[in-house]
Write an enzyme that holds these catalytic residues in place. Structure first.
Site, PDB file in Angstrom:
ATOM      1  N   ASP A  88       0.914   2.016   9.190  1.00 12.23           N
ATOM      2  CA  ASP A  88       0.546   1.228  10.377  1.00 12.23           C
ATOM      3  C   ASP A  88       1.609   1.251  11.481  1.00 12.23           C
ATOM      4  O   ASP A  88       1.321   0.971  12.638  1.00 12.23           O
ATOM      5  CB  ASP A  88       0.283  -0.236   9.991  1.00 12.23           C
ATOM      6  CG  ASP A  88      -0.745  -0.376   8.885  1.00 12.23           C
ATOM      7  OD1 ASP A  88      -1.556   0.551   8.715  1.00 12.23           O
ATOM      8  OD2 ASP A  88      -0.728  -1.410   8.194  1.00 12.23           O
ATOM      9  N   GLU A 123      -9.379  -0.137  12.927  1.00 15.14           N
ATOM     10  CA  GLU A 123     -10.121  -1.100  12.095  1.00 15.14           C
ATOM     11  C   GLU A 123      -9.978  -2.538  12.602  1.00 15.14           C
ATOM     12  O   GLU A 123     -10.837  -3.383  12.368  1.00 15.14           O
ATOM     13  CB  GLU A 123      -9.670  -1.012  10.634  1.00 15.14           C
ATOM     14  CG  GLU A 123      -8.185  -1.349  10.439  1.00 15.14           C
ATOM     15  CD  GLU A 123      -7.713  -1.231   8.996  1.00 15.14           C
ATOM     16  OE1 GLU A 123      -8.513  -0.939   8.103  1.00 15.14           O
ATOM     17  OE2 GLU A 123      -6.498  -1.442   8.779  1.00 15.14           O
ATOM     18  N   GLY A 168       0.834  -1.205   0.000  1.00 18.04           N
ATOM     19  CA  GLY A 168       0.000   0.000   0.000  1.00 18.04           C
ATOM     20  C   GLY A 168       0.864   1.248   0.000  1.00 18.04           C
ATOM     21  O   GLY A 168       1.902   1.280   0.642  1.00 18.04           O
ATOM     22  N   ARG A 223      -4.436  -1.967  10.443  1.00 16.94           N
ATOM     23  CA  ARG A 223      -4.469  -3.437  10.413  1.00 16.94           C
ATOM     24  C   ARG A 223      -4.465  -4.017  11.822  1.00 16.94           C
ATOM     25  O   ARG A 223      -5.310  -3.665  12.612  1.00 16.94           O
ATOM     26  CB  ARG A 223      -3.310  -3.998   9.567  1.00 16.94           C
ATOM     27  CG  ARG A 223      -3.575  -3.854   8.094  1.00 16.94           C
ATOM     28  CD  ARG A 223      -2.621  -4.648   7.255  1.00 16.94           C
ATOM     29  NE  ARG A 223      -3.060  -6.012   7.069  1.00 16.94           N
ATOM     30  CZ  ARG A 223      -4.084  -6.387   6.308  1.00 16.94           C
ATOM     31  NH1 ARG A 223      -4.831  -5.483   5.714  1.00 16.94           N
ATOM     32  NH2 ARG A 223      -4.397  -7.647   6.167  1.00 16.94           N
TER      33      ARG A 223
HETATM   34  O1  F6P Z   1      -1.074  -1.395   5.539  1.00 18.06           O
HETATM   35  C1  F6P Z   1      -1.593  -0.156   5.189  1.00 18.06           C
HETATM   36  C2  F6P Z   1      -3.098  -0.195   5.097  1.00 18.06           C
HETATM   37  O2  F6P Z   1      -3.572   1.090   4.795  1.00 18.06           O
HETATM   38  C3  F6P Z   1      -3.794  -0.740   6.337  1.00 18.06           C
HETATM   39  O3  F6P Z   1      -3.855   0.185   7.388  1.00 18.06           O
HETATM   40  C4  F6P Z   1      -5.121  -1.154   5.766  1.00 18.06           C
HETATM   41  O4  F6P Z   1      -5.712  -2.189   6.518  1.00 18.06           O
HETATM   42  C5  F6P Z   1      -4.776  -1.635   4.409  1.00 18.06           C
HETATM   43  O5  F6P Z   1      -3.523  -1.058   4.068  1.00 18.06           O
HETATM   44  C6  F6P Z   1      -5.777  -1.270   3.363  1.00 18.06           C
HETATM   45  O6  F6P Z   1      -5.401  -1.863   2.162  1.00 18.06           O
HETATM   46  P1  F6P Z   1      -6.080  -1.540   0.763  1.00 18.06           P
HETATM   47  O7  F6P Z   1      -5.487  -0.249   0.277  1.00 18.06           O
HETATM   48  O8  F6P Z   1      -5.675  -2.664  -0.089  1.00 18.06           O
HETATM   49  O9  F6P Z   1      -7.539  -1.409   0.981  1.00 18.06           O
END
Ligand code: F6P
Length: 370
Positions: free
Chosen positions: A146, A241, A18, A190
Site C-alpha cells: 500500500d 479498493e 499481509g 486500503r
Molecule cells: O495491506 C495490504 C493489503 O493487501 C491491502 O491492500 C488490502 O486491503 C488488504 O491487505 C487485504 O487483506 P487480506 O489479505 O487480509 O484480504
C-alpha cells in the site's frame, strides 16, 4: 537480554500482517550479515502469533540461501496475531478479544533475545511500539504494497504490486480496444491511492479513482462518452479498493473482528462498472486484481530495497539503536523512531508529482476540481 555494554548475541525476525514480495529478501539481508557477526538468528513463525504462542526456529545460512527472488515469507505471516487484540473463542463459541502481550514478552525473554526485527506495515509498527514500551528491543522494517507509511518514501512490496497492476492494464488495453469496451480494474491499497495512482499512470488508464479524491459519477460518465465521441471506443478505469463517491462511503466486503482493523474492502470495481454500463450504455467489464498484487517474485527494485532495509536493520541492532524503523529518504537508507513511523498515514496529496503528471496527460480522477 543484552545488558548495558554487552554485545548483542541473539536476534529474532518476524514478518507481520499481509505478505508481499521482498519479505524473504529482507530476511536474507538480516540473517547473512548477522551470521557473519556471529549472531544467532531465530525466525518467529507466523508473525506475532508465533511470539505469543512460542513458535520459532533457528535460521542458518542454508535457510536464507536462494530466497532473494522468492515471494511470500519463509516464516509465515498473519494479520490476526496482534498480542494486544488476541481473538479467543469461549465455550459458547463467542469471540473474545484478549491481551496476550505478557505471553509475547515471556517468549522474548525465554528465548534470551537481545533484539527483535519486526518486518511489517502500519499494524506491525503499532504493535512494535507497544512491545518496545514493555521493554523489548525492536527494530522495524517497513513493508506493505500500500505504501502508506509516512516516515519512509517507499515501503518494499509496493513496486512489485505496481508492476502487476501495470501489466494487467496493458493486457486489458488490448482486449478493451478489440471489443470497444470500458474495462474497470479494481486494485488494492486500503485507505491510500498509491497503487491505483502509480499503476494507472504506468498503464495509461483513462480514469483513476482513489480514496483521497471522492469522485463524481457524472464526471466518469462524461469522460468515457467523450472518449467515444472522439473515436476512442474503449476506456480503462483503474479504481482503488478504497475509492468512494462524493458524499458516499467506501465499499466494505466483510468485517472480521479478529483483526485490529476489521474492515475488508472490495466491490467498488463492480459498482463502477455497473453504473457506467447503466448510465452510458457502453459495454463494460470489471476485473478485481486482488492478491495477485501481493504474490510472486519481487521486482529488481524491491529486491534491492529489501536487501538494503534488511542489512540496515541488523546494523541498527548491532549498534543497539532500538525502537527505530529503517526508512528510505530520497536515495538514502536512514532510520526514524517507531512512533514517528506510526504518527501519520501517507496519503496522496494534491501537490503529488505523479498526480499532477497524470492530470497533465489528461487522466481523469472523476472530478472537475483538480
Ligand atoms: O495491506 C495490504 C493489503 O493487501 C491491502 O491492500 C488490502 O486491503 C488488504 O491487505 C487485504 O487483506 P487480506 O489479505 O487480509 O484480504
Amino acid at each position: 537480554m543484552a545488558k548495558n555494554g554487552s554485545k548483542v548475541k541473539r536476534v529474532a525476525i518476524l514478518t507481520g500482517g499481509g505478505d508481499c514480495p521482498g519479505l524473504n529478501a529482507v530476511i536474507r539481508g538480516v540473517a547473512k550479515p548477522a551470521h557473519d557477526h556471529g549472531l544467532t538468528v531465530l525466525g518467529i513463525i507466523d508473525g506475532f502469533e508465533g511470539l505469543v504462542e512460542g513458535k520459532a526456529k533457528q535460521l542458518y545460512n542454508k535457510d536464507v540461501s536462494g530466497i532473494l527472488a522468492v515471494g511470500g515469507t519463509i516464516l509465515g505471516s498473519s494479520n490476526k496475531g496482534d498480542p494486544f487484540h488476541w481473538p479467543e473463542q469461549d465455550i459458547n463459541g463467542e469471540i473474545k478479544i484478549m491481551n496476550r502481550s505478557k505471553d509475547a514478552l515471556k517468549h522474548y525473554e525465554g528465548w534470551d533475545l537481545d533484539a527483535l526485527i519486526a518486518i511489517g506495515g502500519d499494524g506491525t509498527m503499532h504493535i512494535s511500539k507497544k512491545l518496545s514500551d514493555m521493554g523489548m528491543n525492536i527494530v522495524g522494517v517497513p513493508k506493505t504494497i500500500d505504501n502508506d507509511l509516512d516516515a519512509t518514501d517507499l515501503t518494499f512490496g509496493h513496486d512489485s504490486a505496481v508492476y502487476v497492476v501495470t501489466e494487467a492494464i496493458d493486457r486489458l488495453h488490448t482486449t478493451a480496444s478489440s471489443h470497444h469496451r470500458v474495462m474497470v480494474i479494481e486494485v488494492m491499497g486500503r485507505y491510500a491511492g498509491w497503487i491505483a495512482l502509480s499503476g494507472g499512470l504506468a498503464g495509461g488508464a483513462d480514469i483513476i479513482l482513489i480514496p483521497e479524491i471522492p469522485f463524481d459519477w457524472e464526471a466518469i460518465y462524461d469522460k468515457v462518452i467523450q472518449r467515444n465521441m472522439m473515436g476512442k471506443r474503449f476506456s480503462i478505469v483503474c479504481v482503488a479498493e478504497g475509492a468512494k463517491p462524493l458524499n458516499g462511503e467506501m465499499v466494505v466486503k466483510a468485517k472480521d473482528i479478529k483483526r485490529t482493523d476489521p474492515v475488508q474492502l472490495g466491490g467498488i470495481g463492480e459498482l463502477v462498472a455497473k453504473n457506467i454500463s447503466e448510465n452510458t450504455g457502453l459495454e463494460t467489464r470489471y476485473t478485481v486484481l486482488g492478491h495477485l498484487q501481493r504474490g510472486g517474485s519481487p521486482t529488481p527494485f524491491d529486491r534491492i530495497l529489501s536487501t538494503k532495509f534488511g542489512t540496515a536493520a541488523i546494523d541498527l541492532v548491532i549498534k543497539k539503536k532500538f525502537g527505530r524503523m529503517v526508512a528510505l529518504k530520497g536515495t538514502e537508507i536512514k532510520s526514524v523512531k517507531i512512533e514517528e513511523a506510526i504518527s501519520k498515514q501517507k496519503l496522496v496529496t494534491p501537490d503529488d508529482h505523479a498526480l499532477k503528471a497524470a492530470v497533465a496527460v489528461g487522466i481523469s480522477f472523476g472530478t472537475e476540481k483538480l
